[in-house]
Design an enzyme around this catalytic site. Structure first.
Site, short mmCIF file in Angstrom:
data_model
loop_
_atom_site.label_atom_id
_atom_site.label_comp_id
_atom_site.label_asym_id
_atom_site.label_seq_id
_atom_site.Cartn_x
_atom_site.Cartn_y
_atom_site.Cartn_z
N GLU A 294 0.83 -1.20 0.00
CA GLU A 294 0.00 0.00 0.00
C GLU A 294 0.87 1.26 0.00
O GLU A 294 0.47 2.30 -0.50
CB GLU A 294 -0.93 -0.01 1.23
CG GLU A 294 -2.37 0.25 0.84
CD GLU A 294 -3.36 0.03 1.98
OE1 GLU A 294 -4.48 -0.40 1.67
OE2 GLU A 294 -3.03 0.28 3.15
N HIS A 323 8.59 -26.49 0.95
CA HIS A 323 7.90 -27.59 0.26
C HIS A 323 6.77 -27.07 -0.60
O HIS A 323 5.87 -27.81 -0.97
CB HIS A 323 7.39 -28.59 1.30
CG HIS A 323 8.50 -29.16 2.12
ND1 HIS A 323 9.14 -30.32 1.80
CD2 HIS A 323 9.14 -28.68 3.22
CE1 HIS A 323 10.10 -30.56 2.68
NE2 HIS A 323 10.12 -29.56 3.54
N LYS A 436 -13.83 1.11 -3.28
CA LYS A 436 -14.62 1.46 -2.08
C LYS A 436 -15.87 2.23 -2.51
O LYS A 436 -16.98 1.96 -2.06
CB LYS A 436 -13.80 2.37 -1.17
CG LYS A 436 -13.16 1.68 0.00
CD LYS A 436 -12.69 2.75 0.97
CE LYS A 436 -11.65 2.22 1.91
NZ LYS A 436 -11.06 3.26 2.75
O1 PA5 Z 1 -3.27 1.35 6.00
C1 PA5 Z 1 -4.36 1.84 5.80
O2 PA5 Z 1 -4.55 3.06 5.81
C2 PA5 Z 1 -5.56 0.96 5.54
O3 PA5 Z 1 -5.22 -0.37 5.43
C3 PA5 Z 1 -6.57 1.09 6.68
O4 PA5 Z 1 -5.97 0.71 7.88
C4 PA5 Z 1 -7.82 0.26 6.42
O5 PA5 Z 1 -8.40 0.63 5.21
C5 PA5 Z 1 -8.82 0.42 7.56
O6 PA5 Z 1 -9.13 1.77 7.71
P1 PA5 Z 1 -9.82 2.30 9.01
O7 PA5 Z 1 -8.87 2.16 10.15
O8 PA5 Z 1 -10.15 3.73 8.71
O9 PA5 Z 1 -11.05 1.47 9.23
#
Ligand code: PA5
Length: 463
Positions: A294, A323, A436
Site C-alpha cells: 500500500e 515444500h 470502495k
Molecule cells: O493502512 C491503511 O490506511 C488501511 O489499510 C486502513 O488501515 C484500512 O483501510 C482500515 O481503515 P480504518 O482504520 O479507517 O477502518
C-alpha cells in the site's frame, strides 16, 4: 539489536547480473540517504506529513492510559474481540501471534495467567462471523472496535451486528463491553462512541493505518492480553535511536531500503518475499505485505509523472514453504529478493529422540528441532545463492516484545526511506478508493448515486 546480513546480494556472491557492488552503492548513495533520513526526522512533527508514527515510541500518555484501562478491566472478560481491517488489524494479529504463547486461545485460564482469549475479525465472511458469534459469550467479551476513519464498511457493519446482539443480551450495560479506537474528532464511530458513552482511545493525527501498530490500535489489545507494552516501547525507542543515524553504513533500514530499490529498478527483482523461519512470526509477513504494497505501489510520483512503481511483496514461511515455493524461487524467474528472518534462540529446545538409530532416520536422533530449522534456513539460503538468487537475513536474538518491536519499526522506517527513493507519496492510498466508492454505490449509500449508475452500466457491459 536485531541485525541485517546483506552478504548474499553481493555480485561476488550471486553474480554480476543479479548482484550489487553493495559497498560501492552505499558509498554512491551515502549523501542521498543521509538527506532522506534527516529530512524524515525534520518533517516528522509537521502536520500533514503522516510521519507521527515516528513519535509513537515516545507517547507516554497513551501507554499510561492503555495500562490504566487494561488494569481496570483485568479479570472482567473471558474474551477480547477486535473488529478492524487492514492497518487496524494486521499489526495486532502479527504481534499477538508472535508474543502470546502458541495456541493461546486453546490454553486454560490458568495457563493464560487469567488473561482473556483474543479474536480478530478482519474480514466480512458471513460464515466466519456467524461461527465466531456462536462461539463467544458476549456477556464475557470485551469488543475493541478499531477504525481510524470511523466509516470503514467492513468494520462498521461488524460493529453494528455485535452492538445489536450485545444490547439485546446485556441491556444498557452493554456499553461497558465496548471500547472504541478511532480518530479524536471525526467519523461515525467517534460520533457514536461519544453519544453512547463508550470508553475510547485515539488513533493519533498523521498516523496512517499501516503505520499504527504502536499507537493504541495495537497497544490496547496487547495490554489487554498481558503483553508487556513497556518492553515494546523500549524496543521502538532503541531502534528509533539507531535509525536516526544518517550514515547508511550504520543504518539497517536504509541499507535494506536501498538494496530493495536497486534490486527492483536495476536488477529486475520486482518481488520482495518475506520469509520468517518461525511460525510465531508468520503474520509479520501479512503485515509487511500490506505495509510494502500500500505504501510503495503508486501510479504517480511526487512530480505527477506516471510511474506505476512498487515491488510486489509476497509471504512465505520457513521451513513450511520450502515444500511449496522454493522450487519456484530457485528455478523460476529470477525476479525476487528474499528476506529471511532468523531466530537465534527459540524459547524452547525440542530434542529429537534417538530412535530408529540404525535406519535412514538415524542422523536426526539426538539433534534438536532448533538445529533442524536453522540448518534448513542456512541450506535454503546457500541453495538460492547457487541459483544466483539474492537474499538478505534479518536476525532476532529471540522472540520477545523488545525485538519484535525493533523488527516492525525497522520495516516501517525502511518503507519510508524506500518511498523517498521511489520519489512517491508513501502514505497515501488513492488506488483503493475506486473500489470502495463502487461498493458504497452497490450498497445504496446516499451521495453515490452517480457511481451506482456508472457501475450498473459497466457491470451490464461486462456481463
Ligand atoms: O493502512 C491503511 O490506511 C488501511 O489499510 C486502513 O488501515 C484500512 O483501510 C482500515 O481503515 P480504518 O482504520 O479507517 O477502518
Amino acid at each position: 539489536m536485531i541485525k541485517l546480513d546483506y552478504r548474499n546480494v553481493k555480485s561476488a556472491i550471486v553474480g554480476n547480473e543479479n548482484g550489487l557492488e553493495i559497498e560501492q552503492e552505499f558509498e554512491n548513495h551515502r549523501e542521498k540517504i543521509a538527506q532522506v533520513i534527516s529530512d524524515l526526522n525534520k518533517r516528522k512533527d509537521k502536520p500533514g506529513q503522516w510521519l507521527q508514527w515516528m513519535n509513537l515510541g515516545y507517547n507516554e500518555e497513551t501507554v499510561w492510559l492503555v495500562k490504566e484501562y487494561a488494569s481496570l478491566v483485568r479479570n472482567r472478560f473471558e474474551n477480547i474481540l477486535v473488529l478492524g481491517i487492514g492497518g487496524s488489524a494486521l499489526g495486532g494479529i502479527a504481534v499477538t501471534e508472535a508474543l502470546l504463547k502458541p495456541y493461546w486461545n486453546l490454553l486454560t485460564e490458568e495457563q493464560r495467567n487469567n488473561y482473556p482469549r483474543i479474536f480478530f475479525l478482519d474480514n466480512i465472511d458471513p460464515d466466519q462471523i456467524q461461527g465466531l458469534l456462536d462461539l463467544l459469550d458476549l456477556k464475557k467479551t470485551l469488543v475493541n472496535v478499531i477504525t481510524k476513519s470511523g466509516s470503514t464498511a467492513e468494520t462498521m457493519s461488524q460493529y453494528m451486528i455485535v452492538k445489536d446482539l450485545m444490547e439485546k443480551e446485556l441491556g444498557d450495560d452493554y456499553r461497558k463491553n465496548i471500547v472504541a479506537t478511532t480518530d479524536k474528532k471525526t467519523g461515525f464511530l467517534r460520533q457514536l462512541a461519544d453519544q453512547e458513552g463508550y470508553k475510547t482511545f485515539v488513533v493519533p493525527d498523521d498516523v496512517g493505518g499501516r503505520f499504527s501498530v504502536f499507537s493504541a490500535v495495537g497497544l490496547l489489545p496487547f495490554a489487554l492480553v498481558g503483553i508487556d507494552i513497556d518492553e515494546i516501547i523500549s524496543g521502538i525507542k532503541d531502534m528509533d535511536l539507531a535509525l536516526k543515524n544518517t550514515d547508511i553504513f550504520e543504518n539497517i533500514a536504509a541499507q535494506n531500503a536501498l538494496i530493495h530499490y536497486l534490486m527492483d529498478t536495476n536488477k529486475g527483482k520486482k518481488l520482495s518475499v518475506m520469509m520468517p523461519y518461525s511460525s510465531r512470526l508468520r503474520y509479520v509477513s501479512d503485515w509487511y505485505v500490506q505495509l510494502w504494497a500500500e505504501s510503495l505501489g503508486k501510479e504517480f510520483d511526487n512530480q505527477g509523472e506516471k510511474v506505476n512503481c512498487g515491488p510486489t511483496p509476497l509471504k512465505a514461511l520457513g521451513a513450511t514453504d520450502q515444500h511449496s515455493q522454493i522450487q519456484l524461487y530457485n528455478e523460476g524467474p529470477n525476479n525476487k529478493i528474499i528476506n529471511f528472518i532468523r531466530i537465534e534462540n527459540f524459547d524452547n529446545t525440542v530434542e529429537i529422540p534417538r530412535i530408529f538409530e540404525y535406519t535412514g532416520l538415524g542422523y536426526l536422533g539426538g539433534k534438536t528441532i532448533n538445529d533442524l530449522i536453522n540448518a534448513e534456513a542456512d541450506a535454503t539460503k546457500v541453495a538460492l545463492v547457487d541459483f544466483g538468487r539474492p537474499n538478505v537475513t534479518i536476525s532476532l536474538p529471540n522472540i520477545n516484545g523488545y525485538y519484535v518491536a525493533q523488527l516492525l519499526y525497522m520495516l516501517e522506517v525502511q518503507t519510508a526511506i524506500a518511498g523517498e527513493l521511489y520519489n512517491i507519496n508513501t502514505f497515501s492510498q488513492p488506488g483503493v478508493e475506486q473500489a470502495k466508492n463502487y461498493t458504497y454505490a452497490l450498497m445504496g449509500r446516499a451521495g453515490y448515486e452517480d457511481s451506482a449508475k456508472t457501475l450498473q452500466e459497466k457491470m451490464g457491459a461486462n456481463a
